[in-house]
Every structure is written in C-alpha cells, then in structure tokens.
Design a protein around this motif. Sequence first.
Motif, short mmCIF file in Angstrom:
data_model
loop_
_atom_site.label_atom_id
_atom_site.label_comp_id
_atom_site.label_asym_id
_atom_site.label_seq_id
_atom_site.Cartn_x
_atom_site.Cartn_y
_atom_site.Cartn_z
N GLN A 1 0.83 -1.20 0.00
CA GLN A 1 0.00 0.00 0.00
C GLN A 1 0.87 1.26 0.00
N VAL A 2 0.37 2.25 -0.67
CA VAL A 2 1.04 3.55 -0.72
C VAL A 2 0.03 4.59 -0.27
N GLN A 3 0.45 5.43 0.66
CA GLN A 3 -0.42 6.53 1.12
C GLN A 3 0.09 7.84 0.54
N LEU A 4 -0.84 8.66 0.10
CA LEU A 4 -0.50 9.92 -0.55
C LEU A 4 -1.26 11.07 0.10
N VAL A 5 -0.56 12.16 0.40
CA VAL A 5 -1.21 13.32 1.01
C VAL A 5 -0.78 14.57 0.24
N GLU A 6 -1.77 15.23 -0.36
CA GLU A 6 -1.50 16.45 -1.11
C GLU A 6 -1.60 17.68 -0.23
N THR B 1 9.23 7.48 -11.87
CA THR B 1 10.03 7.78 -10.69
C THR B 1 11.46 7.29 -10.81
N GLY B 2 11.72 6.32 -11.65
CA GLY B 2 13.07 5.83 -11.81
C GLY B 2 13.89 6.68 -12.77
N ASN C 1 13.20 12.36 -4.39
CA ASN C 1 13.17 10.97 -3.94
C ASN C 1 13.60 10.85 -2.48
N ALA C 2 14.50 11.71 -2.04
CA ALA C 2 14.96 11.65 -0.65
C ALA C 2 13.82 11.94 0.32
N LYS C 3 12.90 12.79 -0.11
CA LYS C 3 11.76 13.17 0.74
C LYS C 3 10.49 12.42 0.38
N ASN C 4 10.57 11.53 -0.62
CA ASN C 4 9.37 10.82 -1.10
C ASN C 4 8.23 11.80 -1.38
N LEU D 1 1.98 22.58 -5.79
CA LEU D 1 1.37 21.48 -5.06
C LEU D 1 2.44 20.47 -4.65
N SER D 2 2.22 19.88 -3.48
CA SER D 2 3.11 18.83 -2.99
C SER D 2 2.31 17.58 -2.70
N CYS D 3 2.96 16.44 -2.83
CA CYS D 3 2.34 15.15 -2.53
C CYS D 3 3.35 14.31 -1.77
N ALA D 4 3.08 14.09 -0.49
CA ALA D 4 3.96 13.28 0.34
C ALA D 4 3.53 11.82 0.28
N ALA D 5 4.46 10.95 -0.08
CA ALA D 5 4.16 9.53 -0.21
C ALA D 5 4.76 8.75 0.96
N SER D 6 4.03 7.75 1.42
CA SER D 6 4.53 6.88 2.48
C SER D 6 4.04 5.46 2.22
N GLY D 7 4.57 4.52 2.97
CA GLY D 7 4.20 3.13 2.76
C GLY D 7 5.20 2.46 1.84
N TYR D 8 4.72 1.59 0.96
CA TYR D 8 5.61 0.84 0.07
C TYR D 8 6.00 1.67 -1.15
N THR D 9 6.66 2.79 -0.88
CA THR D 9 7.02 3.72 -1.96
C THR D 9 8.07 3.13 -2.90
#
Length: 125
Positions: A1-6, A53-54, A74-77, A20-28
Amino acid sequence: QVQLVESGGGSVQAGGSLRLSCAASGYTYSTYCMGWFRQAPGKEREGVAAIYTGGGSTYYADSVKGRFTISQDNAKNTLYLQMNSLKPEDTAMYYCAARSSTMGWVLRAASYPYWGQGTQVTVSS
C-alpha cells in the motif's frame, strides 16, 4: 500500500502561481509512476502530468504544457507540481496518484490504484 497526502492548493488570480506537494509513504519503493490529475465539478478526472520515478521521464497534458512542471524529491518521497500562468479553467480538485504497474497510458486515471484525498485549486479572473 502507498499513502499519498496532497497540500499546497488555494485561491489565486489568473496569471498567478501555485506549487502542489504530494507526500508519499508506505511501500514507496514499489512506485513506478506518479501523476497529478484534476477534476472540475461535472467533469471527468483528467491527467495533468506524470513522471516515471526511476528514469524521470515526464508527460503533460496539452492544456498545461509550458505552464506546469512535475518534479520529485526521492529523498523526501515527495512529488511536486509547479503551476505557473494559471487560468480560470485550471480550477479543479487536484489529486496525486501512484502506480506500480507499467501498463496503461500514464495520464489515464484508471491505471492508478493509489490516490490522495485531493487539494482544491481555484483561479479567479
């Protein structure tokens, strides 16, 4: 799962800018592609910009080319969307999305399983 917060939405006059920013967490680590989509009232959700992303390849809808820039840290996801020269027709709820699959056009909403809650962008004339 990946969680995204804008974050970063707001109200601005035509010609103005927002980021706009989108912070990703989980299985990024499994994320292959991320994108920004928008949906105005009564309209379908449309792809605005996407990035692999790659490799960092980017894609834009014709309506935002030359005005919007998608980028990632990428360092900040974190995924960003710099929006310049905003127009009233850019008014919409903006969503961040992510996918692990390589299948499907990158600006096609149906190809993304992970979504944020959205952030509102309002551009006044």
